[in-house]
Design a protein around this motif. Sequence first.
Motif, mmCIF file in Angstrom:
data_model
loop_
_atom_site.group_PDB
_atom_site.id
_atom_site.type_symbol
_atom_site.label_atom_id
_atom_site.label_comp_id
_atom_site.label_asym_id
_atom_site.label_seq_id
_atom_site.Cartn_x
_atom_site.Cartn_y
_atom_site.Cartn_z
ATOM 1 N N GLY A 278 0.821 -1.200 0.000
ATOM 2 C CA GLY A 278 0.000 0.000 0.000
ATOM 3 C C GLY A 278 0.858 1.254 0.000
ATOM 4 O O GLY A 278 2.020 1.218 0.420
ATOM 5 N N TRP A 279 0.289 2.327 -0.505
ATOM 6 C CA TRP A 279 0.941 3.633 -0.475
ATOM 7 C C TRP A 279 0.054 4.604 0.302
ATOM 8 O O TRP A 279 -1.174 4.605 0.131
ATOM 9 C CB TRP A 279 1.177 4.161 -1.885
ATOM 10 N N PHE A 280 0.699 5.419 1.119
ATOM 11 C CA PHE A 280 0.014 6.388 1.948
ATOM 12 C C PHE A 280 0.778 7.711 1.867
ATOM 13 O O PHE A 280 1.932 7.740 1.436
ATOM 14 C CB PHE A 280 -0.025 5.913 3.409
ATOM 15 N N ARG A 281 0.132 8.770 2.320
ATOM 16 C CA ARG A 281 0.825 10.051 2.377
ATOM 17 C C ARG A 281 0.366 10.820 3.596
ATOM 18 O O ARG A 281 -0.738 10.599 4.104
ATOM 19 C CB ARG A 281 0.583 10.859 1.099
ATOM 20 N N GLN A 282 1.229 11.725 4.036
ATOM 21 C CA GLN A 282 0.942 12.456 5.259
ATOM 22 C C GLN A 282 1.634 13.809 5.241
ATOM 23 O O GLN A 282 2.829 13.902 4.976
ATOM 24 C CB GLN A 282 1.403 11.645 6.470
ATOM 25 N N ALA A 283 0.859 14.836 5.532
ATOM 26 C CA ALA A 283 1.396 16.178 5.711
ATOM 27 C C ALA A 283 1.641 16.401 7.197
ATOM 28 O O ALA A 283 1.013 15.754 8.039
ATOM 29 C CB ALA A 283 0.405 17.197 5.167
ATOM 30 N N GLU B 197 -2.933 9.440 5.094
ATOM 31 C CA GLU B 197 -4.014 9.212 4.123
ATOM 32 C C GLU B 197 -3.667 8.072 3.177
ATOM 33 O O GLU B 197 -2.542 7.996 2.661
ATOM 34 C CB GLU B 197 -4.231 10.498 3.315
ATOM 35 N N PHE B 198 -4.628 7.228 2.942
ATOM 36 C CA PHE B 198 -4.457 6.116 1.997
ATOM 37 C C PHE B 198 -4.413 6.658 0.568
ATOM 38 O O PHE B 198 -5.229 7.497 0.175
ATOM 39 C CB PHE B 198 -5.605 5.140 2.163
ATOM 40 N N ALA C 249 -7.522 5.572 -3.833
ATOM 41 C CA ALA C 249 -8.345 6.626 -3.267
ATOM 42 C C ALA C 249 -8.904 7.472 -4.407
ATOM 43 O O ALA C 249 -8.255 7.649 -5.449
ATOM 44 C CB ALA C 249 -7.495 7.504 -2.340
ATOM 45 N N ASP C 250 -10.099 7.995 -4.211
ATOM 46 C CA ASP C 250 -10.748 8.787 -5.262
ATOM 47 C C ASP C 250 -9.902 9.992 -5.667
ATOM 48 O O ASP C 250 -9.905 10.395 -6.831
ATOM 49 C CB ASP C 250 -12.123 9.260 -4.791
ATOM 50 N N SER C 251 -9.170 10.545 -4.721
ATOM 51 C CA SER C 251 -8.408 11.773 -4.991
ATOM 52 C C SER C 251 -7.265 11.568 -5.984
ATOM 53 O O SER C 251 -6.773 12.530 -6.566
ATOM 54 C CB SER C 251 -7.859 12.336 -3.678
ATOM 55 N N VAL C 252 -6.846 10.332 -6.184
ATOM 56 C CA VAL C 252 -5.702 10.078 -7.073
ATOM 57 C C VAL C 252 -6.030 9.108 -8.195
ATOM 58 O O VAL C 252 -5.175 8.818 -9.032
ATOM 59 C CB VAL C 252 -4.491 9.526 -6.268
ATOM 60 N N LYS C 253 -7.236 8.619 -8.236
ATOM 61 C CA LYS C 253 -7.595 7.481 -9.088
ATOM 62 C C LYS C 253 -7.192 7.658 -10.548
ATOM 63 O O LYS C 253 -6.734 6.718 -11.192
ATOM 64 C CB LYS C 253 -9.097 7.237 -8.983
ATOM 65 N N ASP D 108 3.484 15.977 0.160
ATOM 66 C CA ASP D 108 3.364 15.172 1.372
ATOM 67 C C ASP D 108 4.611 14.305 1.497
ATOM 68 O O ASP D 108 5.407 14.199 0.562
ATOM 69 C CB ASP D 108 2.151 14.226 1.299
ATOM 70 N N VAL D 109 4.727 13.659 2.632
ATOM 71 C CA VAL D 109 5.647 12.539 2.761
ATOM 72 C C VAL D 109 4.879 11.281 2.365
ATOM 73 O O VAL D 109 3.777 11.050 2.870
ATOM 74 C CB VAL D 109 6.194 12.406 4.191
ATOM 75 N N TYR D 110 5.454 10.514 1.463
ATOM 76 C CA TYR D 110 4.806 9.315 0.963
ATOM 77 C C TYR D 110 5.458 8.074 1.590
ATOM 78 O O TYR D 110 6.686 7.964 1.630
ATOM 79 C CB TYR D 110 4.905 9.261 -0.558
ATOM 80 N N TYR D 111 4.595 7.176 2.040
ATOM 81 C CA TYR D 111 5.037 5.957 2.705
ATOM 82 C C TYR D 111 4.508 4.735 1.978
ATOM 83 O O TYR D 111 3.373 4.731 1.506
ATOM 84 C CB TYR D 111 4.506 5.901 4.132
ATOM 85 N N CYS D 112 5.312 3.697 1.919
ATOM 86 C CA CYS D 112 4.771 2.416 1.492
ATOM 87 C C CYS D 112 4.600 1.532 2.726
ATOM 88 O O CYS D 112 5.246 1.743 3.766
ATOM 89 C CB CYS D 112 5.627 1.746 0.429
ATOM 90 N N ALA D 113 3.710 0.572 2.592
ATOM 91 C CA ALA D 113 3.404 -0.348 3.675
ATOM 92 C C ALA D 113 3.192 -1.731 3.089
ATOM 93 O O ALA D 113 2.857 -1.869 1.903
ATOM 94 C CB ALA D 113 2.168 0.109 4.435
ATOM 95 N N ALA D 114 3.379 -2.740 3.908
ATOM 96 C CA ALA D 114 3.204 -4.111 3.463
ATOM 97 C C ALA D 114 2.448 -4.907 4.510
ATOM 98 O O ALA D 114 2.644 -4.725 5.715
ATOM 99 C CB ALA D 114 4.559 -4.756 3.190
#
Length: 126
Positions: A35-40, A46-47, A61-65, A92-98
Amino acid sequence: QVQLVESGGGLVQAGGSLRLSCAASGRTFSMYTIGWFRQAPGQVREFVGAISGSGGSTFYADSVKDRFTISRDNSKNTGYLQMNSLKPEDTDVYYCAASKFRTHQNMRIIAGMQYWGQGTQVTVST
């Protein structure tokens, strides 16, 4: 144990593109949903989107679809986030998750996420 390392962040003008990478350690990468997420700063994480272990299914997410695309190369233990038509609000800072226990659809649930990367900064200028 899985370690995730993001790369590819940087400064880009509005309308430009960036591709983030998420390199994973271990030999069972294909068993993990990514998964990818971002955070300010000061904001809730945010997913952004997720991809199944096989790479056959994605969820956004709808915001990036219509602007972002997630992919993976299991032979390289790497996931990707291709970001096009970037906007200043994508900064934002972008994070990946597993996670081995989640699908590409419920990967959006942040609580209890199995593994996180350290994040990479994306800045979109006007």
